[in-house]
Write an enzyme that holds these catalytic residues in place. Structure first.
Site, PDB file in Angstrom:
ATOM      1  CE1 TYR A 160      49.467  43.625  35.630  1.00 27.48           C
ATOM      2  CE2 TYR A 160      48.085  45.574  35.834  1.00 27.48           C
ATOM      3  CZ  TYR A 160      48.231  44.200  35.917  1.00 27.48           C
ATOM      4  OH  TYR A 160      47.176  43.418  36.281  1.00 27.48           O
ATOM      5  CE  LYS A 164      47.572  41.609  33.382  1.00 29.57           C
ATOM      6  NZ  LYS A 164      47.523  40.132  33.408  1.00 29.57           N
TER       7      LYS A 164
END
Ligand SMILES: NC(=O)c1ccc[n+]([C@@H]2O[C@H](COP(=O)([O-])OP(=O)(O)OC[C@H]3O[C@@H](n4cnc5c(N)ncnc54)[C@H](O)[C@@H]3O)[C@@H](O)[C@H]2O)c1
Length: 259
Positions: A160, A164
């Site tokens: 994740y 990002k």
């Protein structure tokens, strides 16, 4: 001189705006006078937010699509004649809400795509779809909601965080390539928020060891709320933010490892 962001006549697309941070941003942009295209994967959520905006006297349309599907994104943007302000907010920290917090060494490569497709490809798709009309109109704003997982790392959220961080890197290149067209691009980096995504952490468990351990790293010892993000987003999305570009600005209650 007008110092309050005025967005009358602007069209803004907020992705993943059916709940949480995105919903808060959609309501705020509508309150500042923009026409808000409310996107969500789940049409019933975007329609609900459109109803809320209209009930408050604002202008809004529901544009349900999946940000991972470039054809759907490009079709929706074309149907609405382009947008002036894009808020890349749709994101996921796992297949189901807060997700599995396993360490990268234990992760299954088959699971990586669900993070990359929404948090990185979703941003690439939406940004690619809106830029041509912004360039043609010689004005635009791209805001991308990233996470402190991308800045500081996140044990249990490595993929994740990588997705990002990729989205945050795109922003810096967009700023350089498009500044000459009065287009700015910035990231807002969030700390732990209280939204439906993280609600299981806070609802009836605010005193749990996990919740306490998280808040220990925040100078302001509470999770963030969608309304903590809105004024910065309005500034960055307006004429008043014209000379702020390529930046990652934290809205994170003073998150630090050092606390
Ligand atoms: N909640 C946190 O603690 C936190 C912390 C840091 C960063 N963020 C980031 O902030 C943003 C908003 O988070 P939130 O907590 O409000 O999330 P949320 O899960 O509460 O809401 C996200 C919305 O996005 C929609 N969505 C998911 N995948 C989509 C897709 N493929 N296409 C279109 N819509 C899609 C969901 O249906 C949902 O309505 C995300 O980018 C998230 O990664 C959140």
């Amino acid at each position: 001189m007008n110092t309050v962001p005025q967005l009358d006549g602007r069209k803004v697309l907020v992705t993943g705006a059916g709940q949480g941070v995105g919903r808060g941003l959609a309501l705020a942009f509508a309150g500042a006078g923009a026409h808000v295209l409310v996107n969500d994967l789940r049409a019933e959520r975007s329609e609900q937010v459109v109803e809320e905006i209209r009930a408050a006297g604002g202008a809004s349309s529901s544009v349900p699509f999946d940000v991972t599907d470039y054809g759907a994104v490009a079709g929706a943007v074309a149907e609405h004649g382009g947008v002036d302000i894009l808020v890349n907010n749709a994101g996921n920290a796992g297949a189901d809400g807060f997700g599995d917090r396993s360490r990268f060494a234990d992760s299954d490569p088959a699971d990586w795509d669900m993070f990359l497709r929404v948090n990185l490809y979703g941003v690439l798709h939406c940004t690619r779809a809106v830029l041509p009309s912004m360039i043609a109109g010689r004005w635009g704003r791209v805001l991308t909601i990233v996470s402190d997982a991308a800045r500081t790392g996140d044990a249990g959220g490595a993929v994740y965080g990588a997705a990002k961080a990729g989205a945050a890197g795109l922003t810096r290149s967009l700023a350089i390539e498009n500044g000459r067209f009065n287009i700015t691009a910035n990231n807002i980096s969030l700390g732990t928020m209280r939204t439906p995504l993280t609600e299981p952490l806070w609802a009836e468990q605010a005193d749990s060891p996990q919740a306490k351990a998280i808040l220990q790293n925040y100078a302001i010892r509470r999770p963030g709320l969608p309304e903590d993000v809105t004024n910065l987003a309005l500034l960055l999305g307006s004429d008043q933010g014209a000379w702020i570009t390529g930046q990652t600005i934290c809205v994170n209650g003073g998150y630090s490892f050092a606390l």
